[in-house]
Design a protein around this motif. Structure first.
Motif, short mmCIF file in Angstrom:
data_model
loop_
_atom_site.label_atom_id
_atom_site.label_comp_id
_atom_site.label_asym_id
_atom_site.label_seq_id
_atom_site.Cartn_x
_atom_site.Cartn_y
_atom_site.Cartn_z
N THR A 228 0.81 -1.31 0.29
CA THR A 228 0.06 -0.05 -0.01
C THR A 228 0.98 1.35 0.24
N TYR A 229 2.15 1.17 0.24
CA TYR A 229 3.01 2.41 0.12
C TYR A 229 2.69 3.31 1.44
N GLU A 230 2.17 2.74 2.63
CA GLU A 230 1.94 3.49 3.67
C GLU A 230 3.11 3.30 4.63
N ILE A 231 3.41 4.27 5.16
CA ILE A 231 4.61 4.27 6.35
C ILE A 231 4.24 4.94 7.60
N SER A 232 4.50 4.62 8.70
CA SER A 232 4.41 5.34 9.93
C SER A 232 5.37 5.18 10.75
N PHE A 233 5.61 6.14 11.70
CA PHE A 233 6.57 6.10 12.83
C PHE A 233 5.73 6.32 14.14
N LYS A 234 5.86 5.35 15.14
CA LYS A 234 5.03 5.37 16.44
C LYS A 234 3.55 5.75 16.20
N ASN A 235 3.25 5.27 15.14
CA ASN A 235 1.31 5.10 14.78
C ASN A 235 1.19 6.52 13.96
N GLU A 236 2.20 7.36 13.96
CA GLU A 236 1.98 8.80 13.25
C GLU A 236 2.41 8.37 11.86
N PRO A 237 1.36 8.71 10.61
CA PRO A 237 1.79 8.65 9.28
C PRO A 237 2.91 9.51 8.97
N LEU A 238 3.73 8.80 8.19
CA LEU A 238 4.85 9.63 7.43
C LEU A 238 4.53 10.09 6.00
N HIS A 239 5.01 11.19 5.44
CA HIS A 239 4.84 11.32 3.95
C HIS A 239 6.15 11.62 3.23
N LEU A 240 6.42 10.39 2.71
CA LEU A 240 7.70 10.21 1.78
C LEU A 240 7.36 10.37 0.21
N THR A 241 8.55 10.76 -0.43
CA THR A 241 8.32 10.88 -1.72
C THR A 241 8.49 9.37 -2.25
N PRO A 242 8.25 9.00 -3.61
CA PRO A 242 8.44 7.57 -3.98
C PRO A 242 9.81 7.44 -4.10
N SER A 243 10.82 8.13 -4.19
CA SER A 243 12.11 7.77 -4.05
C SER A 243 12.53 7.54 -2.88
N GLU A 244 12.00 8.47 -1.89
CA GLU A 244 12.40 8.33 -0.62
C GLU A 244 11.91 6.85 0.07
N PHE A 245 10.60 6.41 -0.25
CA PHE A 245 10.11 5.32 0.16
C PHE A 245 10.92 4.04 -0.39
N LYS A 246 11.32 4.14 -1.60
CA LYS A 246 12.22 2.94 -2.26
C LYS A 246 13.30 3.00 -1.79
N LEU A 247 14.15 4.17 -1.56
CA LEU A 247 15.26 4.08 -0.68
C LEU A 247 15.41 3.54 0.60
N LEU A 248 14.42 3.96 1.09
CA LEU A 248 14.18 3.55 2.62
C LEU A 248 13.89 1.67 2.47
N GLY A 249 13.00 1.36 1.74
CA GLY A 249 12.52 0.01 1.76
C GLY A 249 13.67 -0.81 1.27
N SER A 250 14.66 -0.17 0.42
CA SER A 250 15.75 -0.99 0.01
C SER A 250 16.53 -1.25 1.33
N LEU A 251 16.84 -0.15 2.12
CA LEU A 251 17.63 -0.38 3.13
C LEU A 251 17.33 -1.12 4.33
N VAL A 252 16.15 -1.06 4.51
CA VAL A 252 15.53 -1.97 5.68
C VAL A 252 15.29 -3.55 5.15
N GLN A 253 15.00 -3.57 3.79
CA GLN A 253 14.96 -5.00 3.41
C GLN A 253 16.20 -5.76 3.57
N ASN A 254 17.40 -4.83 3.63
CA ASN A 254 18.75 -5.31 3.41
C ASN A 254 19.46 -5.08 5.06
N GLU A 255 18.65 -4.92 5.83
CA GLU A 255 19.17 -4.44 7.31
C GLU A 255 20.26 -5.22 7.70
N GLY A 256 21.19 -4.19 8.21
CA GLY A 256 22.67 -4.80 8.61
C GLY A 256 23.50 -4.79 7.57
N CYS A 257 23.19 -4.78 6.35
CA CYS A 257 23.92 -4.86 5.28
C CYS A 257 24.12 -3.46 4.52
#
Length: 225
Positions: free
Chosen positions: A140-169
């Motif tokens: 759904t491309y939804e993201i929140s921190f401590k139950n507060e919705p965040l508003h990321l650009t498509p590039s920011e969401f993809k970038l963060l997604g890549s990092l968390v899916q490769n957590e630790g690397c």
């Protein structure tokens, strides 16, 4: 553990054994491949780069092909940014420069093991990610921190997604560009750094988990809890 210098190999093995880990020592890449063919159940491979005959980076692909769930930690004196990038792009999950402090070495090994366990625990539903109050839904491309919705650009969401899916690397800038490039999104050079800066501001305290690996790229710290 693949290291041709006996003193260094035995020292690293000793530190791991004291932590309760089972360790197999190999003085060459060829011997490591033979061991891998006998037993593919290893969780972490510690590789030196400069070995007699075949180099450490040359066997990363063989390790990943035989045991894709295993992690590779390079421990080497080749520390130029281009060396680190090459090692990571060949498939290494982390990189330590020689000389190193034993506590850092142990911490990196533990981090790779935690990452593998964390990844397995999230396997049933890969469309969701949750850590430290951050929640991401990749459908759904939804993201929140401590139950507060965040508003990321498509590039920011993809970038963060890549990092968390490769957590630790560590992911290089080139890998991140490849991951987020797409229709309507054009990413070049230091644009990644700009996106990371924006992400950290929007994520607040969670943004501190995004580490800069100077001259190479970025990674998200593994949750220690």
């Amino acid at each position: 553990m693949v290291e041709d210098e006996q003193e260094i190999r035995e020292l690293m093995a000793l530190h791991l054994l004291r932590q309760g880990y089972k360790v197999t020592e190999c003085p060459s890449a060829e011997e490591a491949i033979n061991e891998l063919n006998r037993d593919s159940g290893y969780q972490v491979f510690v590789l030196d780069w400069m070995l007699p005959g075949m180099s450490g980076v040359d066997i990363i692909g063989k390790i990943k092909a035989k045991n894709p769930e295993s992690s590779v930690l390079m421990v080497t004196a080749k520390t130029e940014p281009q060396d680190v990038v090459e090692g990571l792009e060949k498939g290494a999950d982390d990189y330590i420069a020689k000389p190193f402090h034993p506590s850092v070495f142990i911490a990196r090994v533990k981090s790779l093991l935690r990452r593998a366990q964390h990844k397995n625990s999230k396997a049933p539903d890969e469309s969701e990610y949750s850590m430290g109050g951050l929640r991401m839904n990749f459908k759904t491309y939804e993201i929140s921190f401590k139950n507060e919705p965040l508003h990321l650009t498509p590039s920011e969401f993809k970038l963060l997604g890549s990092l968390v899916q490769n957590e630790g690397c560590v992911l290089t800038r080139e890998q991140l560009i490849e991951n987020i490039q797409g229709e309507g999104i054009n990413v070049v050079g230091r644009t990644i750094d700009t996106h990371v800066f924006g992400l950290r501001k929007k994520l607040g305290e969670w943004g501190d988990r995004i580490e800069t690996i100077r001259g190479v790229g970025y990674r998200v710290k593994v949750d220690l809890a």
